[in-house]
Design a protein around this motif. Structure first.
Motif, PDB file in Angstrom:
ATOM      1  N   TYR A  54      23.751  29.112  27.922  1.00  0.00           N
ATOM      2  CA  TYR A  54      24.376  30.232  26.989  1.00  0.00           C
ATOM      3  C   TYR A  54      24.048  31.468  27.155  1.00  0.00           C
ATOM      4  N   LEU A  55      22.714  31.666  27.695  1.00  0.00           N
ATOM      5  CA  LEU A  55      22.117  33.037  27.886  1.00  0.00           C
ATOM      6  C   LEU A  55      22.960  33.662  29.196  1.00  0.00           C
ATOM      7  N   CYS A  56      23.290  32.949  30.002  1.00  0.00           N
ATOM      8  CA  CYS A  56      24.382  33.351  31.158  1.00  0.00           C
ATOM      9  C   CYS A  56      25.728  33.700  30.741  1.00  0.00           C
ATOM     10  N   ASN A  59      25.216  37.048  28.895  1.00  0.00           N
ATOM     11  CA  ASN A  59      25.056  38.220  30.001  1.00  0.00           C
ATOM     12  C   ASN A  59      26.393  38.575  30.549  1.00  0.00           C
ATOM     13  N   ALA A  60      27.233  37.451  30.802  1.00  0.00           N
ATOM     14  CA  ALA A  60      28.527  37.813  31.633  1.00  0.00           C
ATOM     15  C   ALA A  60      29.591  38.374  30.610  1.00  0.00           C
ATOM     16  N   PHE A  61      29.516  38.033  29.609  1.00  0.00           N
ATOM     17  CA  PHE A  61      30.448  38.681  28.517  1.00  0.00           C
ATOM     18  C   PHE A  61      30.072  40.029  28.194  1.00  0.00           C
ATOM     19  N   ALA A  81      27.955  49.862  23.240  1.00  0.00           N
ATOM     20  CA  ALA A  81      28.824  48.650  22.741  1.00  0.00           C
ATOM     21  C   ALA A  81      28.219  47.167  23.418  1.00  0.00           C
ATOM     22  N   ALA A  82      27.902  47.616  24.802  1.00  0.00           N
ATOM     23  CA  ALA A  82      27.497  46.435  25.342  1.00  0.00           C
ATOM     24  C   ALA A  82      26.267  46.191  24.947  1.00  0.00           C
ATOM     25  N   VAL A  83      25.192  47.134  24.553  1.00  0.00           N
ATOM     26  CA  VAL A  83      23.827  46.701  24.083  1.00  0.00           C
ATOM     27  C   VAL A  83      23.973  45.799  22.872  1.00  0.00           C
TER      28      VAL A  83
END
Length: 201
Positions: A54-56, A59-61, A81-83
């Motif tokens: 789920y962490l991957c 990170n991908a999203f 926004a990404a952070v």
């Protein structure tokens, strides 16, 4: 060739309205998160499984969110926004890990167990057992015990016999027996008689 593919992908993404693109990304992530939570509650295998994949996904999203915002927003706003998305994703990861923990079962510890004493027949002191008779019976009981120990005994019988021998050895060391000790000898001798009958001694 590669640049044409990239340009085609960028053109396809750019053709989608920004708001729609953001809702597609967030909706997809929310759907996957909700499905994962439901499966975690329902399926024990999923609950016990490692949640690092789920962490991957988070990170991908996060990278997808950054790329989507860069199509319409400046770099600073896109990174922010990404952070924010990344932090929220890690928060959801913590929630998944929390609900994945098995319920704590009450473990029985040695301190919590009340040890019950072994129930032995009540010993009532008797005064009608002469010391000499007790001594003779004690020597005979020890002799029979040694003979029985040479036999092919069952596990439980051998354990019982070893306990009897220990008791008889203690009585032998004491020498002259008290009335209470003579009664204990009688109880052990009766148990010994049952074993003698069982193994034809």
């Amino acid at each position: 060739m590669f640049s044409k593919i990239i340009n085609g992908i960028y053109s396809s993404i750019s053709s989608v309205p920004f708001d729609t693109l953001v809702w597609i990304i967030l909706g997809s992530f929310a759907g996957i998160t909700l499905l994962t939570a439901i499966l975690t509650f329902v399926l024990p295998k999923i609950r016990a499984a490692e949640k690092r994949p789920y962490l991957c996904l988070v990170n991908a999203f996060t990278a997808v969110v950054l790329a989507a915002f860069l199509t319409e927003q400046p770099l600073a706003q896109s990174v922010l926004a990404a952070v924010i998305f990344w932090c929220f994703g890690y928060f959801l990861y913590g929630v998944l890990c929390f609900i994945s923990q098995p319920a704590k079962s009450k473990e029985i510890t040695p301190s919590a167990v009340t040890l019950l004493p072994v129930r032995n027949p009540a010993v009532t002191p008797r005064t009608d057992v002469p010391a000499a008779k007790s001594s003779v019976r004690l020597e005979h009981a020890i002799s029979v015990t040694d003979r029985l120990l040479t036999k092919n005994l069952g596990k439980s019988d051998r354990q019982e016999l070893e306990k009897l021998k220990s008791t008889l050895s203690v009585l032998q060391v004491k020498g002259e027996l008290s009335p209470a000790e003579s009664d204990i000898l009688n109880d052990n001798f009766n148990a010994l008689l049952k074993l003698m009958a069982k193994y034809n001694i």
